[in-house]
Design a protein around this motif. Structure first.
Motif, PDB file in Angstrom:
ATOM      1  N   HIS A 260       0.821  -1.217   0.000  1.00  0.00           N
ATOM      2  CA  HIS A 260       0.000   0.000   0.000  1.00  0.00           C
ATOM      3  C   HIS A 260       0.853   1.265   0.000  1.00  0.00           C
ATOM      4  O   HIS A 260       0.344   2.358   0.216  1.00  0.00           O
ATOM      5  CB  HIS A 260      -0.923  -0.011   1.219  1.00  0.00           C
ATOM      6  N   LEU A 261       2.134   1.098  -0.196  1.00  0.00           N
ATOM      7  CA  LEU A 261       3.056   2.236  -0.138  1.00  0.00           C
ATOM      8  C   LEU A 261       3.808   2.366  -1.457  1.00  0.00           C
ATOM      9  O   LEU A 261       4.113   1.372  -2.113  1.00  0.00           O
ATOM     10  CB  LEU A 261       4.084   2.040   0.984  1.00  0.00           C
ATOM     11  N   THR A 262       4.127   3.602  -1.820  1.00  0.00           N
ATOM     12  CA  THR A 262       4.966   3.816  -3.002  1.00  0.00           C
ATOM     13  C   THR A 262       6.446   3.654  -2.656  1.00  0.00           C
ATOM     14  O   THR A 262       7.293   3.541  -3.544  1.00  0.00           O
ATOM     15  CB  THR A 262       4.769   5.231  -3.569  1.00  0.00           C
ATOM     16  N   ASP A 263       6.758   3.685  -1.374  1.00  0.00           N
ATOM     17  CA  ASP A 263       8.145   3.575  -0.930  1.00  0.00           C
ATOM     18  C   ASP A 263       8.093   3.047   0.496  1.00  0.00           C
ATOM     19  O   ASP A 263       7.219   3.450   1.273  1.00  0.00           O
ATOM     20  CB  ASP A 263       8.810   4.962  -0.967  1.00  0.00           C
ATOM     21  N   THR A 264       8.986   2.160   0.838  1.00  0.00           N
ATOM     22  CA  THR A 264       8.994   1.642   2.212  1.00  0.00           C
ATOM     23  C   THR A 264       9.936   2.447   3.111  1.00  0.00           C
ATOM     24  O   THR A 264      10.122   2.107   4.264  1.00  0.00           O
ATOM     25  CB  THR A 264       9.427   0.165   2.237  1.00  0.00           C
TER      26      THR A 264
ATOM     27  N   ASP B  40       2.482  11.393  -0.885  1.00  0.00           N
ATOM     28  CA  ASP B  40       3.525  10.755  -1.696  1.00  0.00           C
ATOM     29  C   ASP B  40       3.615   9.262  -1.386  1.00  0.00           C
ATOM     30  O   ASP B  40       3.599   8.423  -2.277  1.00  0.00           O
ATOM     31  CB  ASP B  40       4.894  11.399  -1.407  1.00  0.00           C
ATOM     32  N   ILE B  41       3.708   8.936  -0.112  1.00  0.00           N
ATOM     33  CA  ILE B  41       4.038   7.557   0.237  1.00  0.00           C
ATOM     34  C   ILE B  41       2.825   6.639   0.103  1.00  0.00           C
ATOM     35  O   ILE B  41       2.963   5.429  -0.105  1.00  0.00           O
ATOM     36  CB  ILE B  41       4.664   7.476   1.647  1.00  0.00           C
ATOM     37  N   MET B  42       1.610   7.244   0.178  1.00  0.00           N
ATOM     38  CA  MET B  42       0.415   6.428   0.004  1.00  0.00           C
ATOM     39  C   MET B  42      -0.107   6.510  -1.436  1.00  0.00           C
ATOM     40  O   MET B  42      -1.089   5.839  -1.774  1.00  0.00           O
ATOM     41  CB  MET B  42      -0.671   6.867   1.003  1.00  0.00           C
TER      42      MET B  42
END
Lengths: 155, 782
Positions: B81-85, B237-239
């Motif tokens: 569910h994230l674009t980046d961990t 961004d991250i979601m």
């Protein structure tokens, strides 16, 4: 689970609580009186100070079951008929709060002290106010506010 | 209190009642932990007990089997569910030698005690904590880096197992020909210093509540943050969500002091969990977590040299700062950079070269705490000046007077640049006069007599001083909108975030000054991304400068619109109108007028009818005044101490703080900000110590072990004001939120050293506990 009953600012409450439930959680979450704050949960900061039968106590260090049959007072009970308590007024007048998070604890500590010792000396007052922590004000305006309220509350 | 700085003003410059107080004093403020939503789940985090370990496995089954437990989330659960961990939050700098972006949750390796590994969601916090204890994490303990100096030695273990070294960043801040200056200088002085600063310890810890509204597909996150707009952008961004799909709101915030400007792993976990589980989710940090998971400042080791001529005039300063960076880059290199930038700033320093090495350690990441490195930089400079004064036989105040940037050289363009490349130009002020004010009030000249009298009684007293110059009001802008609603009420929204600094009062004052002088008619919303499209937030003593001046500009524009529209409606000249309370009226004929509501309704327009006046529709304006250059505030602290040579106890007998933050918008709030900073500075000088053992295990994790100043430790404090309005903004103001803390440690060190001068004690470290002081005494007398 234990059935307990206490009064909070004069209003009776009956709760069913786990034995481990802290008094501050019962006040905030079960009674919905969120004016009392939690700052450390280990009895140092004093943000959770309330009056238990007139005595300032750390409500994070007590279990709710220990309040069974007792009379609790919190910041929400300070106003009378819509008028602020002299301590509340003095805190505003002396800029004794900034973020306001520690304020309810300081108010209840001071109320408890001044009700028992209206003629408290300056030195003793500063000493007792060192029970609680504030990160914003540097304390001096808090001490001034409580001193001013003490004069006003003096019989 | 008169408004000396704002002649003819009615609201600004006056000690008006704070708009924040009415709710807070009644206990009906709304802090994040006061938010309760139906069906809300509570989070407890599984955190690393080790400073450094590999994670071999995470078994949540024990926790998941417990009644009332809804989920245990690890990075593997969140990653889809994230674009980046990773949290990519480091500010740009060419100085990085490795990138240390911390993970949303640790999955392969933990690098400090307290690092979050998994989140347990349950019906209550009690159950969540019970269950967190049952999450079984299999660790393989790795070698630990506990000290930033040792971290840079060859052969040191690395804080991250895959790293080739612990050097996170290196840079040199320099100008002038330092080598030539030192080669030619008749006098050189060297100090090796260790300065420790601890945590922020806002009385309210961090916290979040998140709820996903499926009808609007919008996630609302209430966060106790100093930077809601940054959190909003990072969450989007991250979601991978659009700006409209997330709203970040700061409720009442119970103090910030720096670390709440950081974007944290918990922020992401709570936000994602609320969407994943379809339930409101709350996480409230407890104090122990605050000690091990909220960013801190910590250790800096300075090896510094000062070159002077025979008269004590500074020819050059050089050295090396080794900085404990912690385990991750949670903000950047701005703390050591701020320290090095602050070091020479008050003085004319012709040549300067300070190298910085930031070292990774297996400890909580370091990011700014109130003062942001500046107290350390000031400490280094002031220690050197004391050293030079002693060797050259000069009074400590005199050597400073000879080197302070003189008033006649203002504006003084230093050769330095800010972290953003903007030239550092000291804009205004009279530093020598400010120092003299402090000296006079503290009776510096009469101290020798006091000291002799004390010595005759066997008591050791000393006096010390320190100067600072602080870059405030870091740009580029802050958003403020001002709108008069059809009701006549004035609505102000801003990207600025309040955390106790009276931001709402400050903005209400500035808007009221232009629009009727009735504070009660103004509602200010701070820190809500739905109310303000742009924003930066609270840091760098910036919000009064940036948001204040935007509010000023916006309110003036709204005022012009009101007067223009009313002038048409009343058929009188706009210049003959004034706004008083909620009315626009004719000067000298007060019965002729309109309510703000009438003007606002007319300006809102009706289909087919002309608008009143030429100013266009509505009574609203928004501003993002761009001010790149920082305004430089300054001040001088003089501290008198008594040292008990038997117990090592240090008592501050008197503290005088003279400062200049330009015009004061609200003198009592300015004093309050300074007093809080001074208390923090006293804590840093004498009490606050975030201790770790040799395995980087934190050993001060309660407020009984980590000592904050209380009422009894506060000395008599006198605050003196100068007002040198900055030419850099229309209001002529400079920031003041951090100033109080900056010179206190240096001044206390100077005073303690002075008290013990007969023993030859040299103070080269802070804080100074009684045990530390006895150690210095023993070393000096051995």
């Amino acid at each position: 689970m234990h059935d307990i009953a206490f009064t909070l600012n004069g209003r009776p409450w009956s709760l069913r609580v786990e034995p481990r439930r802290t008094l501050v959680d019962a006040i905030r979450d079960d009674c919905g009186a969120t004016g009392t704050h939690i700052g450390c949960e280990h009895g140092v900061c004093g943000a959770c100070t309330i009056l238990l039968d007139g005595e300032p106590v750390r409500s994070c260090l007590m279990f709710a079951v220990q309040a069974d049959g007792r009379a609790l007072r919190t910041v929400e009970g300070l106003e009378k008929d819509g008028a602020l308590h002299p301590l509340q007024r003095a805190f505003i007048d002396h800029h004794a709060l900034q973020c306001g998070f520690c304020t309810p604890g300081f108010l209840m500590l001071a109320v408890g002290v001044l009700e028992r010792t209206p003629n408290i000396s300056d030195e003793a007052l500063t000493d007792v106010l060192s029970s609680n922590l504030c990160r914003c004000t540097g304390y001096q305006n808090i001490v001034r506010a409580v001193r001013a309220a003490a004069e006003e509350m003096a019989p | 209190m008169t408004a000396s700085g704002f002649p003819n003003s009615r609201v600004i410059g006056h000690d008006v009642a704070r708009v924040e107080d009415e709710a807070l004093i009644r206990g009906v403020g709304r802090f994040v932990d006061d938010i309760v939503l139906p069906g809300m789940l509570h989070v407890a985090f599984v955190r690393s007990p080790h400073a450094h370990a590999a994670i071999l496995g995470i078994d949540p089954s024990g926790a998941l089997g417990m009644p009332g437990v809804h989920a245990v989330l690890t990075l593997a659960d969140l990653a889809p569910h994230l674009t980046d961990t990773r949290l990519v939050v480091a500010m740009p700098s060419p100085s990085y030698r490795q990138q240390l972006h911390r993970p949303v949750l640790a999955d392969r390796e933990v690098v400090h005690v307290g690092e979050p590994i998994a989140a347990v969601l349950a019906d209550s916090r009690y159950l969540a904590e019970d269950a967190a204890a049952l999450v079984d994490v299999d660790y393989d303990v790795l070698p630990v880096v506990a000290d930033c100096v040792a971290a840079l030695e060859p052969g040191s273990p690395t804080a991250h197992r895959d790293a080739s070294s612990n050097l996170v960043a290196e840079m040199t801040v320099e100008y002038g020909d330092v080598a030539a200056a030192f080669a030619a200088a008749p006098h050189r002085f060297r100090e090796r210093l260790w300065i420790h600063r601890g945590g922020s310890h806002s009385m309210e810890c961090r916290g979040l509540v998140a709820v996903h509204d499926v009808l609007e597909d919008r996630l609302t996150v209430w966060s106790s943050t100093q930077m809601p707009h940054a959190a909003h952008r990072l969450l989007c961004d991250i979601m991978g969500l659009g700006e409209r799909q997330i709203r970040v709101v700061t409720p009442d915030v119970g103090g910030g002091f720096g670390p709440k400007l950081i974007f944290y792993p918990e922020d992401v976990v709570v936000a994602v969990a609320a969407r994943l589980l379809g339930r409101p989710v709350k996480w409230i940090e407890d104090r122990r977590e605050h000690f091990v998971a909220t960013t801190q400042e910590r250790d800096q080791y300075w090896d510094v040299e000062l070159a002077t001529d025979d008269a004590g005039r500074v020819l050059g300063v050089r050295g090396l700062l080794v900085h404990d960076h912690g385990a991750w880059t949670a903000r950047g290199v701005n703390v050591p950079q701020g320290a090095v930038a602050a070091m020479p700033l008050a003085y004319v320093v012709p040549a300067y070269s300070m190298a910085i090495k930031a070292a990774a350690t297996n400890k909580v990441p370091v990011t700014p705490v109130r003062g942001a490195g500046q107290p350390q930089g000031v400490f280094a400079m002031e220690r050197l000046l004391d050293s030079a004064a002693r060797a050259l036989g000069l009074d400590r105040a005199e050597i400073r007077r000879r080197n302070l940037v003189p008033a006649e050289r203002m504006p003084y363009a230093t050769p330095m640049r800010t972290r953003g490349g903007i030239p550092v130009v000291l804009d205004s002020g009279d530093y020598p006069r400010c120092q003299q004010m402090a000296l006079d009030r503290a009776d510096w000249a009469g101290f020798t007599a006091r000291q002799q009298a004390a010595r005759a009684e066997g008591r050791y007293i000393g006096i010390g001083l320190a100067n600072y110059v602080e870059g405030t009001g870091r740009g580029p802008y802050e958003h403020v909108s001002v709108r008069i609603e059809p009701s006549g009420r004035i609505f102000v929204a801003t990207g600025a975030a309040a955390m106790g600094q009276s931001t709402q009062t400050m903005l209400a004052q500035i808007v009221a000054e232009q629009l009727g002088a009735d504070m009660s008619n103004i509602r200010v919303v701070t820190g809500d991304t739905a109310a303000a499209p742009l924003g930066i937030g609270g840091s760098n003593s910036r919000q009064a400068v940036l948001a204040g001046n935007s509010a000023h500009a916006a309110a003036i524009r709204v005022r012009e619109r009101v007067l223009e529209a009313a002038s048409q409606m009343l058929e009188v000249a706009a210049a003959d109108l004034e706004i008083e309370g909620q009315r626009v009226r004719l000067k000298g004929a007060e019965e002729v007028g309109l309510t703000l509501s009438q003007v606002a309704r007319a300006a809102a327009g009706q289909a087919g009818f002309s608008l009143p006046g030429q100013a266009g529709p509505g009574l609203a304006a928004s501003e993002e005044l761009v001010i790149d250059a920082m305004s430089y505030a300054n001040g001088s602290a003089v501290v008198e101490v008594e040292v008990d040579i038997g117990t090592g106890a240090i008592t501050i007998r008197n503290l005088v703080f003279a400062h200049d933050c330009g015009r004061a918008l609200h003198p009592r709030i300015v004093d309050g900000q300074l007093m809080g900073g001074i208390a923090h500075g006293i804590g840093n000088a004498l009490y606050e110590f975030m201790a770790y053992d040799e395995n980087a295990q934190p050993v001060t994790t309660t407020l009984a072990e980590y000592l904050l100043v209380t009422a009894t430790e506060m000395p008599p404090v006198t605050i003196l004001h100068m007002e040198s309005p900055t030419p850099l903004n229309p209001l002529g103001i400079k920031g003041v939120g951090e100033a109080g803390v900056i010179p206190i440690g240096a001044a206390v060190a100077s005073a303690v050293e002075h008290a013990l001068s007969s023993f030859g004690v040299r103070v080269n470290r802070l804080p100074l506990s009684p045990v530390d002081l006895l150690g210095l005494l023993n070393a000096a007398t051995a």
